[in-house]
Design an enzyme around this catalytic site. Structure first.
Site, PDB file in Angstrom:
ATOM      1  N   GLU A 146       0.726  -1.232   0.062  1.00  0.00           N
ATOM      2  CA  GLU A 146       0.007  -0.041   0.182  1.00  0.00           C
ATOM      3  C   GLU A 146       0.908   1.214   0.060  1.00  0.00           C
ATOM      4  O   GLU A 146       1.847   1.360   0.718  1.00  0.00           O
ATOM      5  CB  GLU A 146      -0.839   0.010   1.143  1.00  0.00           C
ATOM      6  CG  GLU A 146      -2.273   1.042   1.215  1.00  0.00           C
ATOM      7  CD  GLU A 146      -2.837   1.289   2.178  1.00  0.00           C
ATOM      8  OE1 GLU A 146      -2.313   1.117   3.384  1.00  0.00           O
ATOM      9  OE2 GLU A 146      -3.937   1.780   2.334  1.00  0.00           O
ATOM     10  N   ALA A 284       2.206  -0.591  10.444  1.00  0.00           N
ATOM     11  CA  ALA A 284       1.426  -1.854  10.362  1.00  0.00           C
ATOM     12  C   ALA A 284       0.645  -1.903   8.924  1.00  0.00           C
ATOM     13  O   ALA A 284       0.510  -0.788   8.393  1.00  0.00           O
ATOM     14  CB  ALA A 284       0.589  -2.295  11.430  1.00  0.00           C
ATOM     15  N   MET A 285       0.474  -3.166   8.435  1.00  0.00           N
ATOM     16  CA  MET A 285      -0.457  -3.084   7.238  1.00  0.00           C
ATOM     17  C   MET A 285      -1.492  -4.152   7.365  1.00  0.00           C
ATOM     18  O   MET A 285      -1.204  -5.129   7.560  1.00  0.00           O
ATOM     19  CB  MET A 285       0.455  -3.327   6.091  1.00  0.00           C
ATOM     20  CG  MET A 285      -0.291  -3.264   4.739  1.00  0.00           C
ATOM     21  SD  MET A 285      -1.222  -1.942   4.379  1.00  0.00           S
ATOM     22  CE  MET A 285      -2.463  -2.470   3.303  1.00  0.00           C
ATOM     23  N   ASN A 287      -3.089  -6.108   5.344  1.00  0.00           N
ATOM     24  CA  ASN A 287      -3.301  -7.262   4.475  1.00  0.00           C
ATOM     25  C   ASN A 287      -4.363  -8.001   4.772  1.00  0.00           C
ATOM     26  O   ASN A 287      -4.340  -8.482   5.833  1.00  0.00           O
ATOM     27  CB  ASN A 287      -2.030  -7.666   4.073  1.00  0.00           C
ATOM     28  CG  ASN A 287      -0.933  -7.040   3.915  1.00  0.00           C
ATOM     29  OD1 ASN A 287      -0.825  -5.983   3.073  1.00  0.00           O
ATOM     30  ND2 ASN A 287       0.058  -6.778   4.618  1.00  0.00           N
ATOM     31  N   HIS A 319      -6.760  -1.335  15.422  1.00  0.00           N
ATOM     32  CA  HIS A 319      -6.647  -0.637  14.256  1.00  0.00           C
ATOM     33  C   HIS A 319      -6.629  -1.698  12.880  1.00  0.00           C
ATOM     34  O   HIS A 319      -7.559  -1.433  12.153  1.00  0.00           O
ATOM     35  CB  HIS A 319      -5.535   0.280  14.144  1.00  0.00           C
ATOM     36  CG  HIS A 319      -5.498   1.299  12.885  1.00  0.00           C
ATOM     37  ND1 HIS A 319      -6.117   2.563  13.120  1.00  0.00           N
ATOM     38  CD2 HIS A 319      -5.218   0.991  11.455  1.00  0.00           C
ATOM     39  CE1 HIS A 319      -5.933   2.992  11.636  1.00  0.00           C
ATOM     40  NE2 HIS A 319      -5.083   1.970  10.970  1.00  0.00           N
ATOM     41  N   GLU A 320      -5.612  -2.451  12.836  1.00  0.00           N
ATOM     42  CA  GLU A 320      -5.682  -3.333  11.630  1.00  0.00           C
ATOM     43  C   GLU A 320      -6.652  -4.284  11.604  1.00  0.00           C
ATOM     44  O   GLU A 320      -7.298  -4.532  10.474  1.00  0.00           O
ATOM     45  CB  GLU A 320      -4.273  -4.219  11.821  1.00  0.00           C
ATOM     46  CG  GLU A 320      -2.938  -3.100  11.744  1.00  0.00           C
ATOM     47  CD  GLU A 320      -3.120  -2.042  10.848  1.00  0.00           C
ATOM     48  OE1 GLU A 320      -3.394  -2.286   9.684  1.00  0.00           O
ATOM     49  OE2 GLU A 320      -2.320  -0.949  11.177  1.00  0.00           O
ATOM     50  N   GLU A 342      -9.096   4.863   6.742  1.00  0.00           N
ATOM     51  CA  GLU A 342      -8.013   5.214   8.037  1.00  0.00           C
ATOM     52  C   GLU A 342      -8.976   5.892   9.085  1.00  0.00           C
ATOM     53  O   GLU A 342      -8.505   5.816  10.276  1.00  0.00           O
ATOM     54  CB  GLU A 342      -6.940   6.103   7.657  1.00  0.00           C
ATOM     55  CG  GLU A 342      -5.867   5.362   6.618  1.00  0.00           C
ATOM     56  CD  GLU A 342      -5.462   3.975   7.316  1.00  0.00           C
ATOM     57  OE1 GLU A 342      -5.662   3.765   8.178  1.00  0.00           O
ATOM     58  OE2 GLU A 342      -5.054   3.219   6.317  1.00  0.00           O
TER      59      GLU A 342
END
Ligand SMILES: [Zn+2]
EC number: 3.4.11.-
Length: 888
Positions: A146, A284-285, A287, A319-320, A342
């Site tokens: 991203e 963090a991401m 996915n 959050h993720e 977000e």
């Protein structure tokens, strides 16, 4: 000319499936792969465009017309292939027209490609880590896509509105295991000794959510309550053995179960994994099904990590996990609505934390974590609306900022306050259902929320998301309220402001209470819509010592300015008995007062009078608001003759809290522990001799004996203030300990300690170390330079070094790297002399290409100009106030 001369992929191509094979080779540091991309066209064309970065070498391209699955196909003749580097396209031209196909027919474009695993830490890349004890170096491959980095890994349709099913295969050595978004279909041992892990076909998802990992990591596992979905955390074996992933798994299980209920929609995939990546560019991401983390945001060690780290881990995991719905199930149509990802994640993460850690006062912490910081940012004339036009990768990257995250979250929190919990949640669930496996923009959000409401939610909310900034409400003592666009710079040139369809007015949901109305003293509010241009509050008749307070709990995204006499009444009330305002309201008052002064809405003496009672204050939310709100004054005064008075005054104010909290960091509630680190930090900053003696004492004991235990909450303070008072030998000792440290959070502490020295030779060494990846990991590069810039000497040297090494950094990270874009503004934004302004402007003139740093550069120059003006206007006034208060 052709469709490649546009940032956006042509709308006539609709991709539906990737059959993607990746073979990362950790010995050669390269990878090969194939992507067979299924698509249809909605109008005849000879051109097929995919995204492929120049780093991805394309070896073989075929195009087929597939009828009835993959069994019958006809090859199509490709007459030309070319790259269009400006928009990162790879274009294929056919000899005959591709046509609109019937049902069960598709085109498949298959591309073979290869690239490097070690160019950058985006796309598909290799990370290394050291096993403590044996010192063995291990490698793993992870990915980070991203927003526009999938095209750096493989050819693809790299825009969020394309929802594509992935069927992924990873090729790897037998001793490694492979992970991707989906669960494993089968594992095949090949005749060449390699292993192929084949994954099941995914649900339709945006390309930026694809994730691939090959490692020797091991997992901890739980199952979700509702459907028994495996929830796993993958970390290196030594970190699992040390128990560092236990907390993450606990939080994951609680928060996952909560959101699955709360959002009213089952989790979409058959499993959910989280994995730490030793070298990771962002926090963090999300996915889908394989969430990746920087180590500090996933691992928590009871003995080695601080209370703040613990809260960070819980926050990031929550959050993720929100993103598994908001972002992954429903995705923004384009990056201009990034806040729909977000903002939701940044708001709902609090609800997740609240469930996981009910004693943390977490809903109140929203004030100091999100709304107060972003109100500060959003008061600049060059802020930007939440919904903002973006085209280039640099522009897209730049909207991953506090406006999308914290203002997005603040506006959603505000909308919930306006609607009430039930209508808000009903609307949100409706939004999720209506756009499942699809995309949305903010207009659709309003429509989905609006279904059963009496107020027009689009009219109410659009001014908050389509124009930048927010209002300051000025309240007269008779209750008359007026609104103006609040700008921190009192001399801001309004003619340079972007025109707004709403003319910089907002619909405000007003709430307040008064001291002489017991029925609404605590919680009751009055909701008024469409207050512009003016509104009268029914506050009744006030006596001289009565007060009223707007914006209870700082639920609204605005500031409040009172008449001078009301500010005086409030600051006197704080001195008499501050507890008549609850902690959130005291924090809100402190934040507003300390911000209205630099904007010239109130005088500095009025604002500083609000701090006179602070020796009685123990609330973390207030100390945090004070610390942030006063830091500007402190930074500006730091190099002046007034600074000792400033230190002396606030040293006395913070000392009671600091002494009461003390250095035994094992006692107290979670919030008291956070407050301890904050107040002791302030005491040290203001030169409290007791605090400094303690820090120095702990530091020398730790230097003498590395096993001497320092509490994690105050450890960084001990390093920072200990090193300032010692010599090169102690610094060398600390460097050796940093080099062998394997706990990520502790590495950060030691980094802060090392970079706190004022020794020129040592700073010079540290700046050069940033080029040596065995000392400073690539992911830490920008933090390292920024930390160095926090000290007085370090700032001057870091600024000079960055100017000399700009081309090196652009070559290493790319001009569109968002951290590179922030680096110079981070270093120079506090400058307040004409010479410094000239240096900064000269540098920008020398390197006009700014990439992701374009808006940051403008802000930096504006801020320096403001600082210069501020110094002229306020130094003497503050000096007088301090002298009077101190009885000098
Ligand atoms: Zn996010």
């Amino acid at each position: 000319t052709g469709p490649w001369q546009n940032y956006r992929l042509p709308e006539y191509i609709t991709p539906s499936h990737y059959r993607l094979t990746l073979h990362p080779n950790m010995t050669t540091d390269t990878y090969t792969g194939t992507n067979a991309m299924t698509f249809t066209v909605s109008q005849p064309t000879k051109y097929v465009l995919v995204h492929a970065d120049a780093q991805v070498a394309i070896h073989k391209v075929t195009l087929e017309h597939v009828v009835g699955g993959a069994t019958t196909y006809h090859g199509l003749k490709i007459v030309r292939e070319f790259r269009y580097p400006e928009f990162e396209y790879y274009v294929v031209e056919t000899d005959t027209m591709l046509t609109v196909l019937g049902d069960n027919e598709n085109y498949v474009l298959t591309m073979e490609f290869s690239s490097s695993l070690v160019l950058r830490i985006v796309g598909l890349y290799k990370s290394t880590y050291t096993v403590p004890g044996t010192g063995e170096e291990k490698a793993m491959v992870g990915s980070d896509m991203e927003p526009t980095d999938a095209r750096k890994a493989y050819p693809c349709f790299d825009e969020p509105a394309f929802k594509i099913r992935f069927t992924t295969t990873l090729v790897h050595e037998a001793h490694h295991n492979a992970l991707s978004n989906m669960d494993v279909d089968k594992v095949v041992d090949r005749s060449d000794g390699l292993t192929e892990t084949l994954f099941k076909e995914s649900v339709p998802m945006s390309t930026y959510l694809g994730c691939f990992a090959v490692s020797e990591f091991v997992s901890l596992e739980e199952k979700s309550a509702k459907n028994g979905i495996p929830l796993r955390v993958f970390v290196p074996p030594h970190q699992k053995d040390a128990g560092q992933a236990n907390y993450a798994l606990d939080v994951m299980k609680i928060v996952f179960d909560f959101f699955e209920e709360y959002f009213g929609m089952d989790y979409a995939l058959p499993k959910c994994d989280m994995i730490s990546i030793p070298n990771f560019g962002t926090g963090a991401m999300e996915n889908w099904g394989l969430i990746t983390y920087r180590e500090t945001n996933l691992l928590w060690d009871d003995r080695e990590s601080s209370t703040a780290n613990k809260q960070r881990v819980a926050a990031v995991i929550a959050h993720e996990l929100v993103h598994q719905w908001f972002g992954n199930v429903v995705t923004m149509k384009w990056w201009d609505n990034l806040w729909l990802n977000e903002g939701f994640a940044s708001y709902f993460e609090y609800l997740g934390q609240q469930v996981a850690e009910p004693t943390w006062q977490i809903m109140d912490q929203f004030l100091i974590q999100d709304i107060q910081p972003v109100l500060s940012f959003d008061s600049r004339i060059n802020s930007h609306p939440i919904v903002v036009n973006v085209s280039t990768p640099g522009q897209i990257t730049s909207v991953f900022d506090t406006i999308s995250y914290s203002k997005g979250a603040s506006i959603l929190r505000y909308m919930r306050e306006i609607l009430g919990e039930e209508a808000f949640m009903g609307g949100i669930r409706n939004y999720l259902r209506k756009h499942e496996y699809a995309n949305a923009d903010h207009h659709e959000l309003w429509r989905d929320v609006h279904t059963s409401l009496t107020i027009n939610i689009a009219d109410t909310m659009n001014p908050w998301v389509e124009q930048m900034g927010y209002p300051v409400l000025s309240v007269a003592n008779d209750g008359t309220v007026t609104q103006d666009h609040f700008l921190i710079d009192p001399n801001a040139d309004l003619s340079g402001r972007e025109p707004s369809a709403f003319n910089y007015k907002w619909n405000v949901d007003l709430a307040y209470y008064t001291s002489n109305d017991p029925t609404i003293t605590k919680a009751a509010t009055s909701k008024l819509y469409n207050v512009f241009p003016a509104k009268q509050l029914a506050i009744g008749t006030l006596n001289p010592n009565d007060y009223f307070k707007l914006n209870p709990g700082q639920q609204g995204y605005y500031r409040v300015n009172y008449e001078v006499s009301m500010w005086n009444t409030i600051s006197q009330q704080l001195l008499n008995d501050h507890t008549v305002f609850n902690e959130t309201d005291r924090s809100n008052l402190m934040d507003d007062a300390l911000t209205l002064a630099p904007a010239k809405k109130i005088t500095y003496p009025q604002a500083l009078n609000m701090t006179r009672y602070l020796d009685n204050e123990r609330g973390y939310l207030v100390w945090d608001a004070f610390s942030s709100g006063s830091s500007y004054i402190r930074i500006m005064l730091e190099s002046t003759l007034i600074y000792p008075d400033f230190q002396a005054y606030y040293r006395n104010k913070v000392k009671p809290a600091a002494d009461e909290l003390g250095w035994n960091a094992s006692v107290g509630t979670h919030v008291e522990k956070l407050n301890r680190a904050l107040c002791l930090g302030l005491a040290l900053r203001y030169g409290d001799v007791d605090a400094l003696a303690n820090a120095t004492d702990f530091f020398s004991q730790w230097i003498a004996d590395s096993s001497y235990y320092l509490y994690p909450d105050t450890r960084q303070l001990v390093y920072r203030y200990g090193i300032a008072d010692t010599g090169v030998a102690e610094w060398e000792t600390m460097l050796q300990r940093y080099l062998v440290e394997s706990v990520a959070t502790e590495r950060t502490n030691l980094m802060r300690g090392l970079t706190s020295t004022e020794d020129v030779t040592l700073i010079s060494r540290m700046l050069e170390y940033s080029k040596n990846e065995s000392i400073v990991r690539t992911q830490d590069f920008f933090n390292w330079i920024t930390y160095i810039s926090y000290s007085t000497t370090g700032n001057r040297m870091a600024w000079a070094w960055v100017q000399l090494n700009w081309e090196y950094m652009v070559a290493r990270f790319g001009i569109n790297d968002r951290n590179l874009g922030r680096l110079v503004p981070n270093i120079v934004s506090d400058y307040n002399t004409d010479v410094q302004l000239w240096e900064v402007e000269s540098f920008f003139a020398r390197y006009p290409e700014s990439g992701a740093g374009a808006s940051g550069r403008i802000s930096a120059v504006n801020e320096i100009n403001t600082n210069i003006q501020w110094m002229k206007e306020n130094q003497a006034v503050i000096a007088d106030w301090l002298a009077t208060e101190l009885g000098n």
